[in-house]
Design an enzyme around this catalytic site. Structure first.
Site, PDB file in Angstrom:
ATOM      1  N   GLU A  65     -24.411 145.391  40.955  1.00  0.00           N
ATOM      2  CA  GLU A  65     -24.276 144.429  39.849  1.00  0.00           C
ATOM      3  C   GLU A  65     -23.394 144.979  38.730  1.00  0.00           C
ATOM      4  OE1 GLU A  65     -27.082 145.522  41.229  1.00  0.00           O
ATOM      5  OE2 GLU A  65     -28.655 143.995  41.253  1.00  0.00           O
TER       6      GLU A  65
ATOM      7  N   CYS B  73     -29.489 147.023  35.762  1.00  0.00           N
ATOM      8  CA  CYS B  73     -28.586 145.930  36.125  1.00  0.00           C
ATOM      9  C   CYS B  73     -28.977 144.628  35.448  1.00  0.00           C
ATOM     10  CB  CYS B  73     -28.564 145.769  37.641  1.00  0.00           C
ATOM     11  SG  CYS B  73     -27.806 147.183  38.451  1.00  0.00           S
TER      12      CYS B  73
END
Lengths: 150, 150
Positions: A49, A80
């Site tokens: 991510e 993330c």
């Protein structure tokens, strides 16, 4: 999502990193694709991510991702998830859960629990120093004519 | 800590980013110094701690920072705290609190509250897709001969 899952499997088979892939889309167009590169890059922040956010921001020449949807093969870890909030994306879709990740040996669930704990109960010792001096940082920030809010 | 605070003030005065600095030390030696570069780099993950972790890992040629102490001018946001856990540093010291950061307009406290909420109560919509297909990622990971655990 199918694309993100495929990226994750391919990443493991290539031996380049963990089983995680991420695709960022805006208005039906893919803006960025990324995979986990922690061990390949010696960068513990190189989760799929985070890599995708960086790539998408670079492509859009912006530090925010408003209007973007994030498809990630696994529920984002706290690092993330917070990165996606800082990027101000519009929606998040995930395949595997944090518990699935924990079952496969990753620390995601542990981290979610850890962040809820008060400082003095944390696994990595954390403490405060020089608070009276540090506050100057925000005084300077508030007074700055050149600051760019984010 | 005084060095991290100075870096943060200098960063604001130079107009290059937010009021945050971070210094990583091992055995009394400075391994990395970094500042917030979110707006300058168009990278919402470029917080001082993340930048310092990346720089320190590059210098040590490792994806972990065991034995390293982190001095950061402000309590790490959830992204940065989780990054420090993934890096497995040994201790964390901070100057300003997450509340001080919130008072100056940053989302740190909000993010800590948000991460505690169940998925369906989160500000950014988050939901699960294709769980039956995604689990293949971890099956492949468990079976992989080339995997490097982290």
């Amino acid at each position: 999502m199918r694309d993100a899952i495929r990226l994750a499997t391919k990443n493991v088979k290539s031996g380049k990193g963990g089983p995680f892939g991420c695709v960022i889309v805006r208005d039906g167009e893919v803006i960025a694709r990324a995979v986990n590169r922690v061990t390949a890059l010696n960068d513990p922040t190189a989760h799929a991510e985070v890599m995708a956010v960086r790539a998408a921001c670079k492509k859009l020449n912006d530090f925010q991702l408003e209007g973007c949807e994030v498809y990630t093969s696994c529920e984002p870890c706290p690092m993330c998830l917070a990165a996606l909030y800082w990027a101000r994306c519009s929606a998040i879709y995930f395949g595997n859960s944090a518990q699935d990740a924990a079952d496969a040996g990753f620390d995601d669930s542990f981290l979610y629990e850890e962040l809820k704990r008060p400082l003095q109960e944390r696994r990595i010792p954390i403490s405060r120093l020089l608070a009276e001096e540090a506050i100057e940082n925000f005084d300077v920030w508030r007074a700055s004519a050149q600051r760019v809010d984010y």
